[in-house]
Write a protein that holds these residues in place. Structure first.
Motif, PDB file in Angstrom:
ATOM      1  N   VAL A 240       0.934  -1.388   0.282  1.00 54.48           N
ATOM      2  CA  VAL A 240       0.314   0.427   0.125  1.00 54.48           C
ATOM      3  C   VAL A 240       0.979   1.243   0.104  1.00 54.48           C
ATOM      4  N   ASP A 241       0.860   2.217  -1.035  1.00 58.65           N
ATOM      5  CA  ASP A 241       1.524   3.532  -1.152  1.00 58.65           C
ATOM      6  C   ASP A 241      -0.022   4.248  -0.323  1.00 58.65           C
ATOM      7  N   ARG A 242       0.897   5.172   0.746  1.00 54.41           N
ATOM      8  CA  ARG A 242      -0.004   6.250   1.317  1.00 54.41           C
ATOM      9  C   ARG A 242      -0.953   6.984   0.432  1.00 54.41           C
ATOM     10  N   ALA A 243      -0.535   7.415  -0.747  1.00 56.38           N
ATOM     11  CA  ALA A 243      -1.070   8.571  -1.328  1.00 56.38           C
ATOM     12  C   ALA A 243      -2.183   7.781  -2.522  1.00 56.38           C
ATOM     13  N   SER A 244      -0.963   6.578  -3.307  1.00 54.04           N
ATOM     14  CA  SER A 244      -1.929   6.307  -4.104  1.00 54.04           C
ATOM     15  C   SER A 244      -3.109   4.767  -3.980  1.00 54.04           C
ATOM     16  N   GLY A 245      -2.680   4.060  -2.668  1.00 52.21           N
ATOM     17  CA  GLY A 245      -3.726   2.905  -2.295  1.00 52.21           C
ATOM     18  C   GLY A 245      -2.747   1.703  -2.944  1.00 52.21           C
ATOM     19  N   LEU A 246      -3.646   0.473  -3.109  1.00 53.84           N
ATOM     20  CA  LEU A 246      -2.740  -0.612  -3.290  1.00 53.84           C
ATOM     21  C   LEU A 246      -1.757  -0.478  -4.041  1.00 53.84           C
ATOM     22  N   LYS A 247      -0.502  -0.885  -4.515  1.00 57.12           N
ATOM     23  CA  LYS A 247       0.248  -0.786  -5.601  1.00 57.12           C
ATOM     24  C   LYS A 247       0.503  -2.515  -6.414  1.00 57.12           C
ATOM     25  N   ASN A 248      -0.718  -1.974  -7.603  1.00 61.13           N
ATOM     26  CA  ASN A 248      -0.834  -3.127  -7.958  1.00 61.13           C
ATOM     27  C   ASN A 248       0.296  -3.422  -8.762  1.00 61.13           C
TER      28      ASN A 248
ATOM     29  N   ALA B  82      -4.044   0.362   6.183  1.00 59.91           N
ATOM     30  CA  ALA B  82      -3.200   1.179   5.479  1.00 59.91           C
ATOM     31  C   ALA B  82      -3.807   1.586   4.308  1.00 59.91           C
ATOM     32  N   LEU B  83      -4.931   0.433   3.846  1.00 60.78           N
ATOM     33  CA  LEU B  83      -5.081   0.855   2.432  1.00 60.78           C
ATOM     34  C   LEU B  83      -6.800   1.096   3.060  1.00 60.78           C
ATOM     35  N   GLY B  84      -7.130   0.524   3.800  1.00 58.68           N
ATOM     36  CA  GLY B  84      -8.451   1.687   4.165  1.00 58.68           C
ATOM     37  C   GLY B  84      -8.500   2.913   4.105  1.00 58.68           C
ATOM     38  N   ARG B  85      -7.340   3.531   5.403  1.00 57.83           N
ATOM     39  CA  ARG B  85      -7.608   4.701   5.585  1.00 57.83           C
ATOM     40  C   ARG B  85      -7.437   5.512   4.218  1.00 57.83           C
ATOM     41  N   THR B  86      -6.853   4.929   2.945  1.00 52.48           N
ATOM     42  CA  THR B  86      -6.454   5.650   2.048  1.00 52.48           C
ATOM     43  C   THR B  86      -7.668   5.632   1.177  1.00 52.48           C
ATOM     44  N   ILE B  87      -8.816   4.685   1.112  1.00 55.34           N
ATOM     45  CA  ILE B  87      -9.705   4.753   0.485  1.00 55.34           C
ATOM     46  C   ILE B  87     -11.090   5.675   1.240  1.00 55.34           C
ATOM     47  N   LEU B  88     -10.856   5.634   2.372  1.00 59.53           N
ATOM     48  CA  LEU B  88     -11.708   6.588   3.524  1.00 59.53           C
ATOM     49  C   LEU B  88     -10.794   7.970   3.091  1.00 59.53           C
ATOM     50  N   GLY B  89      -9.621   8.067   3.031  1.00 62.49           N
ATOM     51  CA  GLY B  89      -9.124   9.599   2.851  1.00 62.49           C
ATOM     52  C   GLY B  89      -9.263  10.179   4.722  1.00 62.49           C
ATOM     53  N   LEU B  90      -8.848   9.285   4.829  1.00 57.55           N
ATOM     54  CA  LEU B  90      -8.520   9.414   6.778  1.00 57.55           C
ATOM     55  C   LEU B  90      -7.256  10.265   6.433  1.00 57.55           C
ATOM     56  N   PRO B  91      -7.096  11.099   7.386  1.00 55.61           N
ATOM     57  CA  PRO B  91      -5.934  12.163   7.763  1.00 55.61           C
ATOM     58  C   PRO B  91      -5.071  10.621   8.949  1.00 55.61           C
TER      59      PRO B  91
END
Ligand code: GLU
Length: 388
Positions: free
Chosen positions: A25-33, A62-71
Motif C-alpha cells: 500500500v502506498d499512502r497516497a495512491s493506494g494498492l501497489k498493483n 493502511a489501504l482502508g485509511r487511503t480509501i476513506l481519505g483519513l488524515p
C-alpha cells in the motif's frame, strides 16, 4: 570460502509468506498493483511446482485509511477498525483477482488471538485452512482487526505468521519486509554492520543484534521478527527474512538476492507441544527452585514441592511460563490446577496435596506430557520477552 546459498523455494513443501503493509500500500495512491501482480506470478509458479503457499497479508488498515481519505495523524482504535473493515474487503478482492489471473482461488481467513490460543478453536482453524489447501486454494490470512482490541490482539503479523506456520506445519516462513535480513547491528545506525546470511539458532547474542524495538509496540521491527523466528524454528519451521521492496520478491530469493535464513531446530517438538510452546500469552508464571530445574531437564514432571512462587490469573489447563530463580524462562506448560489451588500446594510434598486440597488430586503441577522444556541453557525461551 564458498558463499552460503538458500535451497530453491520449490524444495519446500509448504511455505507461509508474510507481506508487510508498506509493500502493498502506498499512502497516497493506494494498492501497489504492479507489485501484487508480480507476487501473484511468483505464487503461481510455486503452486505449479507443487509447493503449498499460504499468505499472511497486512495492509487492511493502511489501504482502508487511503480509501476513506483519513488524515495522516495517528488513528483512534475505532477509526483503525473502521479502516480495516474497508481495507480488508478491498485487499481480499485484490488477492482474489490477482490469483484468479492464474486460475487460482483465494480464501480469506481472519483470525483473532483466541483462535490460535484456545485449543478447540486452533484445531478448527487448522482444519479449515487444511481443507482450503486440499482444494488447491491459497489461504490469505490477516488478523481480524475490526474486532481485535489491544488485550486480544496478536498486534503484529510477524508473530501471527509464525503461529500460522507452526499450526499448519509449514517447513518455511518467509517474512517480506523493508530490510534484506539480519545485520550484526541495526544498519541505519551502524554503517559497518555486516549482513548475516545464515543463523543456526536465535541466541541472546543474535537477539542483541536486532537493537531495541522499532516503536512502542515494536510492530514490524527486527525484534518481532526474531520473536517470530523463535516460535517457528522451535517447531521445525525455517525462516527467511528478506526485502519485498522489488518486483517478484519470491523468485528474487531463488536468484540469490540477499536474505537471511534462520534454520529450523533439528529435533522439533511434536504437534501438541508446538501448540503449547507457541502460545503467545501465558496466563501465569511459576518460579521453581534449582532441584525442579534439574528434574525438568531430566524429562520429569513439575511437582508442587519445587515451586517457590505462583503468579498470574489462570485456570486449570491454561498455559503458564516456568522460570528459574534467576527469572529466566526455562519451560512452558499446561497447569493442572486453578490459581487458588496452585497457591495452596506450592512448596508442598506430593503426598500432602490431597489433604491440603480436600480431594484426591493429581501429583504434578504440570505433567511432563504437557510441558515443553527449553534445553538451550543460555538462551531465552520461545518468545523471549517473557520475564518472571
Ligand atoms: N493487521 C494489520 C493490517 O492488516 C497489520 C498488522 C501488521 O502489520 O503487523 O493492517
Amino acid at each position: 570460502m564458498t558463499e552460503f546459498t538458500i535451497a530453491p523455494l520449490k524444495s519446500y513443501r509448504r511455505i507461509v509468506v508474510k507481506i508487510g503493509s508498506a509493500l502493498l500500500v502506498d499512502r497516497a495512491s493506494g494498492l501497489k498493483n504492479d507489485w501484487l501482480v508480480s507476487l501473484g506470478e511468483d505464487i503461481a509458479t510455486l503452486a505449479r511446482e507443487g509447493v503449498e503457499v499460504l499468505v499472511v497479508s497486512s495492509g487492511a488498515i493502511a489501504l482502508g485509511r487511503t480509501i476513506l481519505g483519513l488524515p495522516k495523524k495517528s488513528l483512534k482504535l475505532e477509526e483503525s477498525q473502521a479502516a480495516a473493515a474497508v481495507g480488508q474487503i478491498a485487499l481480499a478482492k485484490a488477492y482474489a483477482d490477482t490469483l484468479g489471473q492464474h486460475d487460482i482461488r483465494a480464501g480469506q481467513i481472519l483470525l483473532t488471538l483466541s483462535d490460535t490460543e484456545e485449543r478447540r478453536r486452533y484445531l478448527n482453524a487448522r482444519a479449515t485452512i487444511s481443507t482450503l489447501l486440499k482444494l488447491k486454494a491459497i489461504p490469505v490470512i490477516n488478523e481480524n482487526d475490526t474486532v481485535a482490541t489491544s488485550e486480544i490482539r496478536y498486534g503484529d503479523n510477524d508473530r501471527l505468521a509464525a503461529r500460522v506456520a507452526t499450526m499448519m506445519n509449514a517447513d518455511l516462513l518467509i517474512l517480506l519486509s523493508d530490510i534484506d535480513g539480519l545485520y550484526t547491528a541495526p544498519p541505519h545506525k551502524d554503517p559497518s554492520a555486516k549482513h548475516l546470511s545464515v543463523i543456526d539458532m536465535i541466541t541472546p547474542q543474535i537477539e542483541a543484534m536486532a537493537g531495541a524495538a522499532a516503536s512502542e509496540l515494536s510492530r514490524g521491527g527486527m525484534k518481532t521478527k526474531l520473536d517470530a523466528g523463535k516460535i517457528a524454528n522451535a517447531a521445525g519451521t525455517a525462516m527467511i527474512i528478506t526485502t519485498g521492496a522489488r518486483l517478484n520478491p519470491l523468485s528474487a530469493i531463488d536468484r540469490g538476492e540477499r536474505a537471511s535464513l534462520f534454520k529450523a531446530d533439528e529435533a522439533p517438538v511434536n504437534a501438541w507441544k508446538t501448540w503449547i510452546s507457541g502460545n503467545l500469552e501465558p496466563a501465569g508464571t511459576l518460579t521453581v527452585d534449582d532441584g525442579a530445574v534439574a528434574a525438568l531437564h531430566a524429562g520429569k514432571s513439575l511437582l508442587p514441592a519445587g515451586v517457590t512462587n505462583v503468579q498470574g490469573h489462570f485456570e486449570r489447563g491454561d498455559t503458564v511460563a516456568v522460570c528459574d530463580l534467576g527469572g529466566r524462562e526455562i519451560a512452558r506448560g499446561l497447569i493442572s490446577y486453578d490459581l487458588s489451588d496452585a497457591l495452596l500446594i506450592a512448596g508442598h510434598k506430593s503426598d500432602q496435596i490431597s489433604e491440603i486440597l480436600g480431594y484426591d488430586a493429581r501429583a504434578a503441577m504440570i505433567h511432563r506430557d504437557d510441558l515443553v522444556v527449553r534445553h538451550c541453557q543460555d538462551s531465552e525461551f520461545i518468545r523471549g520477552a517473557q520475564s518472571c
